[in-house]
Design a protein around this motif. Sequence first.
Motif, PDB file in Angstrom:
ATOM      1  N   GLU A  18      -5.426   3.984 -10.660  1.00  0.00           N
ATOM      2  CA  GLU A  18      -6.246   5.158 -10.053  1.00  0.00           C
ATOM      3  C   GLU A  18      -5.863   5.290  -8.660  1.00  0.00           C
ATOM      4  O   GLU A  18      -6.067   6.229  -7.923  1.00  0.00           O
ATOM      5  CB  GLU A  18      -7.695   4.747  -9.950  1.00  0.00           C
ATOM      6  N   ARG A  19      -5.526   4.103  -7.836  1.00  0.00           N
ATOM      7  CA  ARG A  19      -5.338   4.301  -6.388  1.00  0.00           C
ATOM      8  C   ARG A  19      -4.197   5.348  -6.053  1.00  0.00           C
ATOM      9  O   ARG A  19      -4.244   5.841  -5.260  1.00  0.00           O
ATOM     10  CB  ARG A  19      -4.873   2.937  -5.950  1.00  0.00           C
ATOM     11  N   ALA A  20      -3.008   5.183  -6.844  1.00  0.00           N
ATOM     12  CA  ALA A  20      -1.906   6.160  -6.803  1.00  0.00           C
ATOM     13  C   ALA A  20      -2.301   7.488  -6.879  1.00  0.00           C
ATOM     14  O   ALA A  20      -1.920   8.298  -6.297  1.00  0.00           O
ATOM     15  CB  ALA A  20      -0.695   5.722  -7.535  1.00  0.00           C
ATOM     16  N   ALA A  21      -3.297   7.818  -7.852  1.00  0.00           N
ATOM     17  CA  ALA A  21      -3.958   9.131  -8.021  1.00  0.00           C
ATOM     18  C   ALA A  21      -4.450   9.658  -6.945  1.00  0.00           C
ATOM     19  O   ALA A  21      -4.807  10.832  -6.357  1.00  0.00           O
ATOM     20  CB  ALA A  21      -4.682   9.165  -9.276  1.00  0.00           C
ATOM     21  N   ALA A  22      -5.351   8.663  -6.202  1.00  0.00           N
ATOM     22  CA  ALA A  22      -6.350   8.986  -5.028  1.00  0.00           C
ATOM     23  C   ALA A  22      -5.336   9.293  -4.088  1.00  0.00           C
ATOM     24  O   ALA A  22      -5.575  10.179  -3.033  1.00  0.00           O
ATOM     25  CB  ALA A  22      -6.894   7.625  -4.530  1.00  0.00           C
ATOM     26  N   VAL A  23      -4.342   8.860  -3.610  1.00  0.00           N
ATOM     27  CA  VAL A  23      -3.420   8.926  -2.570  1.00  0.00           C
ATOM     28  C   VAL A  23      -2.688  10.154  -2.734  1.00  0.00           C
ATOM     29  O   VAL A  23      -2.788  11.135  -1.955  1.00  0.00           O
ATOM     30  CB  VAL A  23      -2.165   7.949  -2.536  1.00  0.00           C
ATOM     31  N   LEU A  24      -2.030  10.717  -4.010  1.00  0.00           N
ATOM     32  CA  LEU A  24      -1.803  12.097  -4.508  1.00  0.00           C
ATOM     33  C   LEU A  24      -2.635  12.994  -4.144  1.00  0.00           C
ATOM     34  O   LEU A  24      -2.479  14.269  -3.491  1.00  0.00           O
ATOM     35  CB  LEU A  24      -1.068  12.150  -5.874  1.00  0.00           C
TER      36      LEU A  24
ATOM     37  N   ILE B  51      10.557  -1.594  -8.168  1.00  0.00           N
ATOM     38  CA  ILE B  51       9.872  -1.941  -6.895  1.00  0.00           C
ATOM     39  C   ILE B  51       8.947  -2.924  -7.005  1.00  0.00           C
ATOM     40  O   ILE B  51       8.733  -3.667  -5.935  1.00  0.00           O
ATOM     41  CB  ILE B  51       9.089  -0.525  -6.630  1.00  0.00           C
ATOM     42  N   ALA B  52       8.470  -3.266  -7.969  1.00  0.00           N
ATOM     43  CA  ALA B  52       7.598  -4.403  -8.351  1.00  0.00           C
ATOM     44  C   ALA B  52       8.261  -5.698  -8.064  1.00  0.00           C
ATOM     45  O   ALA B  52       7.782  -6.869  -7.496  1.00  0.00           O
ATOM     46  CB  ALA B  52       6.769  -4.244  -9.565  1.00  0.00           C
ATOM     47  N   GLY B  53       9.474  -5.744  -8.371  1.00  0.00           N
ATOM     48  CA  GLY B  53      10.068  -6.981  -8.245  1.00  0.00           C
ATOM     49  C   GLY B  53      10.655  -7.371  -7.096  1.00  0.00           C
ATOM     50  O   GLY B  53      10.750  -8.643  -7.041  1.00  0.00           O
ATOM     51  N   ARG B  54      10.452  -6.680  -6.008  1.00  0.00           N
ATOM     52  CA  ARG B  54      10.697  -6.945  -4.665  1.00  0.00           C
ATOM     53  C   ARG B  54       9.562  -7.605  -3.948  1.00  0.00           C
ATOM     54  O   ARG B  54       9.572  -7.996  -2.808  1.00  0.00           O
ATOM     55  CB  ARG B  54      11.026  -5.821  -3.814  1.00  0.00           C
ATOM     56  N   GLY B  55       8.163  -7.472  -4.529  1.00  0.00           N
ATOM     57  CA  GLY B  55       7.024  -8.064  -4.141  1.00  0.00           C
ATOM     58  C   GLY B  55       6.819  -7.371  -2.834  1.00  0.00           C
ATOM     59  O   GLY B  55       5.986  -8.149  -1.900  1.00  0.00           O
ATOM     60  N   ASN B  56       7.119  -6.215  -2.496  1.00  0.00           N
ATOM     61  CA  ASN B  56       6.435  -5.637  -1.322  1.00  0.00           C
ATOM     62  C   ASN B  56       5.139  -4.839  -1.207  1.00  0.00           C
ATOM     63  O   ASN B  56       4.577  -4.654  -0.350  1.00  0.00           O
ATOM     64  CB  ASN B  56       7.542  -4.736  -0.840  1.00  0.00           C
ATOM     65  N   GLY B  57       4.521  -5.063  -2.263  1.00  0.00           N
ATOM     66  CA  GLY B  57       3.073  -4.392  -2.523  1.00  0.00           C
ATOM     67  C   GLY B  57       3.092  -2.704  -2.571  1.00  0.00           C
ATOM     68  O   GLY B  57       1.915  -2.347  -2.526  1.00  0.00           O
ATOM     69  N   ALA B  58       4.284  -2.227  -2.777  1.00  0.00           N
ATOM     70  CA  ALA B  58       4.301  -0.619  -3.066  1.00  0.00           C
ATOM     71  C   ALA B  58       4.331  -0.411  -4.453  1.00  0.00           C
ATOM     72  O   ALA B  58       4.637  -1.262  -5.352  1.00  0.00           O
ATOM     73  CB  ALA B  58       5.609  -0.314  -2.311  1.00  0.00           C
ATOM     74  N   THR B  59       3.849   0.735  -4.940  1.00  0.00           N
ATOM     75  CA  THR B  59       3.701   1.132  -6.057  1.00  0.00           C
ATOM     76  C   THR B  59       4.636   2.512  -6.158  1.00  0.00           C
ATOM     77  O   THR B  59       4.796   3.163  -5.368  1.00  0.00           O
ATOM     78  CB  THR B  59       2.189   1.348  -6.578  1.00  0.00           C
ATOM     79  N   LEU B  60       4.610   2.884  -7.560  1.00  0.00           N
ATOM     80  CA  LEU B  60       5.372   4.181  -7.772  1.00  0.00           C
ATOM     81  C   LEU B  60       4.593   5.011  -8.604  1.00  0.00           C
ATOM     82  O   LEU B  60       3.730   4.697  -9.419  1.00  0.00           O
ATOM     83  CB  LEU B  60       6.719   4.108  -8.676  1.00  0.00           C
TER      84      LEU B  60
ATOM     85  N   GLY C 197       0.778  -1.283  -0.073  1.00  0.00           N
ATOM     86  CA  GLY C 197      -0.036  -0.103  -0.078  1.00  0.00           C
ATOM     87  C   GLY C 197       0.935   1.246   0.027  1.00  0.00           C
ATOM     88  O   GLY C 197       0.158   2.520  -0.312  1.00  0.00           O
ATOM     89  N   ASP C 198       2.288   1.331   0.177  1.00  0.00           N
ATOM     90  CA  ASP C 198       3.026   2.243   0.113  1.00  0.00           C
ATOM     91  C   ASP C 198       3.112   2.807  -1.209  1.00  0.00           C
ATOM     92  O   ASP C 198       3.117   2.151  -2.184  1.00  0.00           O
ATOM     93  CB  ASP C 198       4.454   1.994   0.635  1.00  0.00           C
ATOM     94  N   LEU C 199       3.332   4.276  -1.513  1.00  0.00           N
ATOM     95  CA  LEU C 199       3.317   4.845  -2.648  1.00  0.00           C
ATOM     96  C   LEU C 199       4.768   5.710  -2.687  1.00  0.00           C
ATOM     97  O   LEU C 199       4.939   6.476  -1.658  1.00  0.00           O
ATOM     98  CB  LEU C 199       2.179   5.836  -2.835  1.00  0.00           C
TER      99      LEU C 199
END
Length: 440
Positions: free
Chosen positions: A172-178, A134-143, A113-115
Amino acid sequence: MRISVIGCGYLGAVHASAMVELGHDVVGVDVDGAKIAQLAAAKPPFFEPGLPEILTSASASGRLRFSTDIADAADATVHFVAVGTPQTRDGRAADLSYVDAAIEGLLPFLKPGDLVVGKSTVPVGTAARLASVIAGRGNGATLAWNPEFLREGYAVRDTIEPDRLVYGVADERAAAVLDEVYAAALAAGTPRIVTDYATAELVKVSANAFLATKISFINAMAEIAEATGADVTQLADALGHDTRIGRRFLNAGVGFGGGCLPKDIRAFTARAEELGRGESVVFLKEVDAINLRQRQRVVDRAIEALGGSVHGRKIVVLGVTFKPESDDVRDSPALDVAVQLKGLGADVVATDPQGIENARLRHPQLSYEPDLDLALRDADLVVLVTEWRPYRDLDPVRVGASVRARTIIDARNVLDPETWRAAGWHYRGMGRASGASVLS
């Protein structure tokens, strides 16, 4: 929201403080311990109007802290990466080592869920590469990529009240966080553009390339104006009434500098060549060349004004920063002119309201005098290169009583030629119409 800002230089320190002003809890992280100590004591390590006030307020609120340990960013859910992307030492491309190091440092502390939000100016394609890392680490964070459009001298206002917000996102989730981060600005009506990574990256470098082109265009016209007896300032006024062109950034002078425009247009050109599209932006090489030529033109004017040689003559250079309301001397046209004149044997005395200490670190061979009146005393030539308000407001009669010779080069075209000529000065601007008292 709980926010981390990785990199607490010019961009990061302003962004961290402004995010608290907007209601968030922030930790700023940087590897420079001395810088962190200053910021923790609410003392900005550089000059930026308005920053001391919001830094003090943010620190007093208890919602802003600074650290050299990136592990202290672990509690945040939004991580802004605001590190520098300087020009490489051996070429024109951008050095992405600081960006890469910031992402690598964050990876162990990212949670689902981290951005991670890029603020740094990077070559197009960088965000997609980092998103894969970031995706390659499988931590669930996005950019996301959220370019900055700060103007030195107005950075605090530009962060709190931006003229636009650009989100480069993959969902869309990343846009909502911003949207939550920038809720106050959006509520005030700030335009918002949601797009892909590549477009968001291109917005910043394209804006800088356009501004650089506009500045170099009017400087090229200044050369033609001088050859024909025209006045480039009046030319710019006439062009500026055309709504398709506009008057802003259409001021002839010594050209642009600083830590953004020069290195960004070079990096943009280098990236276009990597993509096999170098011909699309080949004009930017001439934009760069015109800009650098302006500095030499100022030096040439100084030589002409002093009868063919500056050796042993006292030349006072007004300004060392690349623009007013800043202490930034990176790629400063003013400092470059001073150094060139010194190299030709002139007795150069440079003065500036804020930039002397930074200039001294880079060029200790120059003489610096913070007191303007003392600096001007017995000058053979005055060269105004940074348009600080105290220099724009100089009284030619009072200054004339201090100097040895009333000769001035207005490398920013900010003085009134007739007022200075009427006070007995030989005035020379950049691309301005000649007057009877102007040295040819």
